[in-house]
Design a protein around this motif. Structure first.
Motif, PDB file in Angstrom:
ATOM      1  N   ASN A   1      11.395  10.152   9.191  1.00  0.00           N
ATOM      2  CA  ASN A   1      12.098  11.714   8.575  1.00  0.00           C
ATOM      3  C   ASN A   1      11.432  12.036   9.639  1.00  0.00           C
ATOM      4  O   ASN A   1      12.478  12.277   9.767  1.00  0.00           O
ATOM      5  CB  ASN A   1      11.097  12.581   7.627  1.00  0.00           C
ATOM      6  N   GLU A   2      10.433  12.378  10.509  1.00  0.00           N
ATOM      7  CA  GLU A   2      10.363  13.030  11.716  1.00  0.00           C
ATOM      8  C   GLU A   2      11.400  12.648  12.145  1.00  0.00           C
ATOM      9  O   GLU A   2      12.300  13.406  13.380  1.00  0.00           O
ATOM     10  CB  GLU A   2       8.754  12.972  12.111  1.00  0.00           C
ATOM     11  N   GLN A   3      11.753  11.316  12.442  1.00  0.00           N
ATOM     12  CA  GLN A   3      13.083  10.730  13.597  1.00  0.00           C
ATOM     13  C   GLN A   3      14.123  10.974  13.150  1.00  0.00           C
ATOM     14  O   GLN A   3      14.707  11.588  14.119  1.00  0.00           O
ATOM     15  CB  GLN A   3      12.327   9.430  13.755  1.00  0.00           C
TER      16      GLN A   3
ATOM     17  N   CYS B   1       0.517  -1.006  -0.002  1.00  0.00           N
ATOM     18  CA  CYS B   1      -0.236   0.077  -0.291  1.00  0.00           C
ATOM     19  C   CYS B   1       0.476   1.077   0.014  1.00  0.00           C
ATOM     20  O   CYS B   1       1.639   1.680   0.597  1.00  0.00           O
ATOM     21  CB  CYS B   1      -0.354   0.189   0.873  1.00  0.00           C
ATOM     22  N   ASN B   2       1.145   1.954  -0.764  1.00  0.00           N
ATOM     23  CA  ASN B   2       1.633   3.283  -1.430  1.00  0.00           C
ATOM     24  C   ASN B   2       0.652   4.339   0.277  1.00  0.00           C
ATOM     25  O   ASN B   2       2.239   5.315   0.527  1.00  0.00           O
ATOM     26  CB  ASN B   2       1.252   3.448  -2.293  1.00  0.00           C
ATOM     27  N   LYS B   3      -0.034   3.994   0.199  1.00  0.00           N
ATOM     28  CA  LYS B   3      -0.675   5.224   1.257  1.00  0.00           C
ATOM     29  C   LYS B   3      -0.037   4.872   2.594  1.00  0.00           C
ATOM     30  O   LYS B   3       1.188   5.745   3.242  1.00  0.00           O
ATOM     31  CB  LYS B   3      -1.669   5.141   1.409  1.00  0.00           C
ATOM     32  N   ARG B   4       0.419   3.875   2.898  1.00  0.00           N
ATOM     33  CA  ARG B   4       0.900   3.258   4.250  1.00  0.00           C
ATOM     34  C   ARG B   4       2.278   3.697   4.238  1.00  0.00           C
ATOM     35  O   ARG B   4       3.387   3.552   5.533  1.00  0.00           O
ATOM     36  CB  ARG B   4       0.156   2.125   4.786  1.00  0.00           C
ATOM     37  N   SER B   5       3.244   3.035   3.055  1.00  0.00           N
ATOM     38  CA  SER B   5       4.527   3.470   2.276  1.00  0.00           C
ATOM     39  C   SER B   5       4.735   4.720   3.320  1.00  0.00           C
ATOM     40  O   SER B   5       5.857   5.180   3.550  1.00  0.00           O
ATOM     41  CB  SER B   5       5.064   3.332   0.997  1.00  0.00           C
ATOM     42  N   VAL B   6       4.123   6.160   2.378  1.00  0.00           N
ATOM     43  CA  VAL B   6       4.768   7.440   2.968  1.00  0.00           C
ATOM     44  C   VAL B   6       4.431   7.719   3.544  1.00  0.00           C
ATOM     45  O   VAL B   6       5.099   7.846   4.994  1.00  0.00           O
ATOM     46  CB  VAL B   6       3.415   7.807   1.509  1.00  0.00           C
ATOM     47  N   GLU B   7       3.414   6.974   4.642  1.00  0.00           N
ATOM     48  CA  GLU B   7       3.354   7.139   5.985  1.00  0.00           C
ATOM     49  C   GLU B   7       4.444   6.328   7.138  1.00  0.00           C
ATOM     50  O   GLU B   7       4.706   7.654   7.988  1.00  0.00           O
ATOM     51  CB  GLU B   7       1.543   6.510   6.640  1.00  0.00           C
ATOM     52  N   PHE B   8       5.120   5.677   6.838  1.00  0.00           N
ATOM     53  CA  PHE B   8       5.946   5.496   8.132  1.00  0.00           C
ATOM     54  C   PHE B   8       6.822   5.828   7.069  1.00  0.00           C
ATOM     55  O   PHE B   8       8.224   6.215   8.334  1.00  0.00           O
ATOM     56  CB  PHE B   8       6.327   3.841   6.909  1.00  0.00           C
ATOM     57  N   ARG B   9       7.250   6.364   5.709  1.00  0.00           N
ATOM     58  CA  ARG B   9       8.223   7.067   5.215  1.00  0.00           C
ATOM     59  C   ARG B   9       8.511   8.950   5.897  1.00  0.00           C
ATOM     60  O   ARG B   9       9.426   9.189   6.513  1.00  0.00           O
ATOM     61  CB  ARG B   9       8.522   7.661   3.864  1.00  0.00           C
ATOM     62  N   MET B  10       7.186   9.079   6.296  1.00  0.00           N
ATOM     63  CA  MET B  10       7.310  10.397   6.863  1.00  0.00           C
ATOM     64  C   MET B  10       7.306   9.820   8.744  1.00  0.00           C
ATOM     65  O   MET B  10       8.194  10.937   8.910  1.00  0.00           O
ATOM     66  CB  MET B  10       5.197  10.938   6.942  1.00  0.00           C
ATOM     67  N   LEU B  11       7.394   9.279   9.337  1.00  0.00           N
ATOM     68  CA  LEU B  11       7.687   9.413  10.525  1.00  0.00           C
ATOM     69  C   LEU B  11       9.081   8.419  10.860  1.00  0.00           C
ATOM     70  O   LEU B  11       9.543   9.501  11.371  1.00  0.00           O
ATOM     71  CB  LEU B  11       6.490   7.720  10.873  1.00  0.00           C
TER      72      LEU B  11
ATOM     73  N   ARG C   1      17.155   6.042   3.682  1.00  0.00           N
ATOM     74  CA  ARG C   1      17.953   4.992   4.168  1.00  0.00           C
ATOM     75  C   ARG C   1      19.739   5.044   3.776  1.00  0.00           C
ATOM     76  O   ARG C   1      20.175   4.771   4.980  1.00  0.00           O
ATOM     77  CB  ARG C   1      17.743   3.090   3.437  1.00  0.00           C
ATOM     78  N   SER C   2      19.801   5.567   2.727  1.00  0.00           N
ATOM     79  CA  SER C   2      20.939   6.219   2.432  1.00  0.00           C
ATOM     80  C   SER C   2      21.488   7.543   3.186  1.00  0.00           C
ATOM     81  O   SER C   2      22.232   7.253   3.644  1.00  0.00           O
ATOM     82  CB  SER C   2      21.104   6.213   1.382  1.00  0.00           C
ATOM     83  N   ALA C   3      20.196   7.883   3.511  1.00  0.00           N
ATOM     84  CA  ALA C   3      20.929   9.482   4.017  1.00  0.00           C
ATOM     85  C   ALA C   3      21.382   9.209   5.046  1.00  0.00           C
ATOM     86  O   ALA C   3      21.646   9.590   5.960  1.00  0.00           O
ATOM     87  CB  ALA C   3      20.047  10.238   3.725  1.00  0.00           C
ATOM     88  N   VAL C   4      20.550   7.721   6.044  1.00  0.00           N
ATOM     89  CA  VAL C   4      20.923   7.313   7.500  1.00  0.00           C
ATOM     90  C   VAL C   4      22.484   6.465   7.471  1.00  0.00           C
ATOM     91  O   VAL C   4      23.363   7.593   8.462  1.00  0.00           O
ATOM     92  CB  VAL C   4      20.121   6.054   8.368  1.00  0.00           C
ATOM     93  N   PHE C   5      22.072   6.503   6.687  1.00  0.00           N
ATOM     94  CA  PHE C   5      23.910   5.548   6.973  1.00  0.00           C
ATOM     95  C   PHE C   5      25.154   7.562   6.279  1.00  0.00           C
ATOM     96  O   PHE C   5      26.524   6.340   6.880  1.00  0.00           O
ATOM     97  CB  PHE C   5      24.244   4.369   5.294  1.00  0.00           C
ATOM     98  N   PHE C   6      24.577   8.198   5.507  1.00  0.00           N
ATOM     99  CA  PHE C   6      26.031   9.299   5.563  1.00  0.00           C
ATOM    100  C   PHE C   6      26.058   9.347   7.152  1.00  0.00           C
ATOM    101  O   PHE C   6      27.753   9.882   7.055  1.00  0.00           O
ATOM    102  CB  PHE C   6      25.430  10.036   4.526  1.00  0.00           C
TER     103      PHE C   6
ATOM    104  N   TYR D   1      18.023   7.803  14.633  1.00  0.00           N
ATOM    105  CA  TYR D   1      18.717   7.229  13.868  1.00  0.00           C
ATOM    106  C   TYR D   1      18.331   5.221  13.291  1.00  0.00           C
ATOM    107  O   TYR D   1      16.843   5.287  12.733  1.00  0.00           O
ATOM    108  CB  TYR D   1      20.088   7.473  12.966  1.00  0.00           C
ATOM    109  N   PHE D   2      17.705   4.857  14.585  1.00  0.00           N
ATOM    110  CA  PHE D   2      17.593   3.904  14.119  1.00  0.00           C
ATOM    111  C   PHE D   2      16.295   3.223  14.091  1.00  0.00           C
ATOM    112  O   PHE D   2      15.325   2.446  13.374  1.00  0.00           O
ATOM    113  CB  PHE D   2      18.237   3.022  15.627  1.00  0.00           C
ATOM    114  N   GLN D   3      15.671   4.019  15.382  1.00  0.00           N
ATOM    115  CA  GLN D   3      14.071   4.258  14.508  1.00  0.00           C
ATOM    116  C   GLN D   3      13.353   4.715  13.619  1.00  0.00           C
ATOM    117  O   GLN D   3      12.964   4.079  12.544  1.00  0.00           O
ATOM    118  CB  GLN D   3      13.057   5.591  15.629  1.00  0.00           C
ATOM    119  N   ALA D   4      14.374   5.720  13.104  1.00  0.00           N
ATOM    120  CA  ALA D   4      13.898   6.220  10.912  1.00  0.00           C
ATOM    121  C   ALA D   4      14.427   4.794  10.709  1.00  0.00           C
ATOM    122  O   ALA D   4      13.721   5.278   9.511  1.00  0.00           O
ATOM    123  CB  ALA D   4      15.024   7.581  11.436  1.00  0.00           C
ATOM    124  N   LEU D   5      15.372   4.277  10.619  1.00  0.00           N
ATOM    125  CA  LEU D   5      15.561   3.457   9.568  1.00  0.00           C
ATOM    126  C   LEU D   5      14.584   1.979   9.642  1.00  0.00           C
ATOM    127  O   LEU D   5      14.388   1.242   8.661  1.00  0.00           O
ATOM    128  CB  LEU D   5      17.403   2.657  10.150  1.00  0.00           C
TER     129      LEU D   5
END
Length: 574
Positions: free
Chosen positions: A76-78, A64-74, A114-119, A86-90
């Motif tokens: 981004n907040e972390q 579900c793209n809608k849920r995918s976006v929701e998790f990504r936004m969460l 995800r690559s931004a977290v590792f950077f 960063y772990f919660q974000a990952l």
């Protein structure tokens, strides 16, 4: 709602309707285990429990793209400068990746985030790997300038990233057993009516000796780890995990692991994966995985039936097999031969296990390709018998695959998988064990924790350690889960818990604040330089057991060994 809620509610209804005596009587008259399970399954269907489960528990969540976006936004907040969690974000980015619909940009954006977290972590190699994943998943052109810049920066900095820790190459302390080459040649199995099967040594053992290095027949990842570790190999690769194409609850470290899982256990588990995580516990899941792994060994159900029904394949152990010429089928023989203790179980115990088996069997047969593979009634009944068997052997024979103890983490965070180990299952319990299991991935090392004289028994700990739990609690737990009354030295002599252990003046102190600080920081070099010191101390002062100094040294040794095999999650290292 879990499967035990179903069992409890069914029993309550039968009691309320004055049917419990009739149902229990009919259940108890049935001789075959598959008949017991089928009987309970019909009751669950008649009383509408299967329908209730189907209506209230999702079998498998859809992409579900809608849920995918929701998790990504969460995520981004972390990840934000405000939080920097960063772990919660990952983990949230991994969930976003899992929920992304096929061929949508959400998959590629998840990899890029995800690559931004590792950077930020200066994990430049992993950052570049995720940038490559994002590009392969058709990362949108409008955002590509950000990815290009991160890639250029990574390429300039990647040489600064230190190499990952390579686990210490531990080797057995004795020549290999001629028949079972992954255990020491000084180990033998004995059996008595009171103790059952157990392991003894024919030579003196000292602390730190390695007497076994065992790979599991199969293993099952725990649900809380599904966005952190590969479902197939169980490695902690959540830096570069890729999702299952069909479900939202499984990830893999590579296309190879994904292909392997989809050709074996996951093709059956995937259609009901979220029901498995919601309704069943780790014991049920490793029992199912063991059963499915057994099916995978043979080209047809008839071949497996023939194998299991041969008299020579009953009640076998690793010592009955020649592991120098071992096939996967032979490996399973030792797992199949683990004792069920069915003759010791009450009617209520067997009824509850039949409920668990009936619900598992019903949904995996009705909603996955398994029913087609099993063929007719004979094949289905055999599968039911096999699953019921492993539901009985799993609680007392399967092992949690543990990580190093971590501050501020629960016990659930210190295990990542369950495994079926044919040799380790032969070790009896003591609340004051003289061996220690340490895992490198899913490979188990068995270390000697206390000196053992020739002729002595090797004891594991089933989770009820005297230093942590009082005698009454330990005995209640062991009696309920493993069906024996513990008479180990800690119970017979009523050892005190750790905080009440005496400090013996005759025993030196081998640990200090530096040990605790550096081991608590997971310092590999310190662990490497000091673990033998703890071993020597524990061997030399064994006669003073138990006391505060010895327990402290044991804990430091455990920490050091976990660090050396790299059983330290990335979350703890950062």
């Amino acid at each position: 709602m879990d499967v035990y809620d179903v069992s409890d509610d069914l029993i309550k209804k039968l009691n309320d309707w004055k049917l419990i005596g009739i149902i229990s009587g009919k259940f108890n008259e049935l001789k075959e285990n598959y008949s017991k399970v089928n009987f309970v399954e019909h009751a669950l269907i008649d009383f509408k429990y299967m329908e209730k489960i189907f209506l209230n528990v999702t079998l498998r969540e859809s992409k579900c793209n809608k849920r995918s976006v929701e998790f990504r936004m969460l995520g981004n907040e972390q990840f934000s400068l405000k939080n920097r969690k960063y772990f919660q974000a990952l983990e949230l980015y991994n969930k976003s990746i899992c929920y992304a619909e096929p061929n949508s940009e959400n998959l590629s954006i998840g990899y890029a985030n995800r690559s931004a977290v590792f950077f930020e972590w200066k994990r430049y190699r992993e950052c570049l790997a995720n940038i490559e994943l994002a590009r392969k998943a058709n990362y949108p052109e409008r955002l590509r300038h950000k990815l290009d810049k991160r890639e250029r920066d990574c390429q300039q900095l990647v040489q600064q990233q230190p190499p990952d820790i390579v686990p210490y190459n531990f080797k057995m302390s004795f020549d290999a057993h001629p028949q079972v080459p992954f255990i020491a040649n000084c180990l033998e199995m004995r059996e008595t009516p009171d103790e059952g099967r157990f392991i003894v040594t024919t030579q003196d053992l000292v602390v730190g000796d390695i007497v076994a290095t065992e790979e599991p027949f199969c293993s099952s990842l725990l649900a809380p780890m599904r966005y952190i570790r590969c479902s197939n190999c169980k490695e902690e690769r959540y830096l570069t995990l890729i999702p299952c194409d069909n479900c939202c609850s499984v990830m893999f470290c590579s296309e190879e692991c994904k292909k392997r899982a989809n050709s074996t256990f996951h093709k059956y588990e995937c259609p009901i994966i979220d029901l498995l995580h919601r309704m069943f516990n780790k014991i049920h899941c490793i029992a199912l995985r063991t059963t499915l792994s057994a099916l995978d060994l043979y080209g047809s159900i008839e071949e497996l039936m023939a194998f299991c029904e041969q008299p020579q394949n009953q009640h076998k152990s690793v010592f009955d097999l020649d592991y120098t010429q071992l096939t996967p089928q032979e490996h399973y023989r030792a797992i199949h031969g683990l004792v069920t203790n069915q003759h010791l179980r009450s009617v209520s115990d067997l009824f509850q296990r039949s409920v668990v088996c009936a619900v598992l069997k019903h949904f995996i047969m009705e909603y996955t390709p398994l029913k087609e593979y099993l063929g007719g009634e004979e094949g289905r009944n055999f599968f039911t018998d096999l699953l019921f068997r492993h539901l009985q052997t799993s609680p007392s024979n399967m092992h949690g695959i543990d990580l190093v103890e971590q501050a501020n983490e629960t016990k659930d965070d210190q295990s990542h998988s369950s495994g079926a180990y044919a040799f380790l299952s032969l070790l009896n319990h003591s609340c004051a064990p003289n061996t220690l299991r340490i895992y490198e991935g899913v490979k188990a090392y068995l270390f000697v924790l206390r000196p053992i004289k020739a002729g002595g028994v090797l004891y594991d700990n089933y989770g009820a350690h005297f230093a942590v739990f009082g005698k009454k609690q330990r005995q209640e737990t062991l009696s309920m889960q493993y069906r024996f009354n513990c008479k180990c030295e800690a119970c017979e002599l009523d050892y005190a818990k750790y905080r009440n252990l005496p400090f013996k003046a005759s025993v030196p102190l081998v640990t200090n604040d530096t040990d605790l600080k550096l081991l608590g920081a997971y310092n590999y070099e310190f662990a490497l330089n000091n673990y033998q010191k703890y071993c020597d101390f524990l061997t030399q002062n064994a006669d003073a057991f138990p006391c505060a100094q010895i327990s402290s040294a044991e804990e430091c040794l455990k920490m050091a060994l976990h660090i050396l095999v790299d059983a330290v999650p990335l979350k703890a290292k950062m």
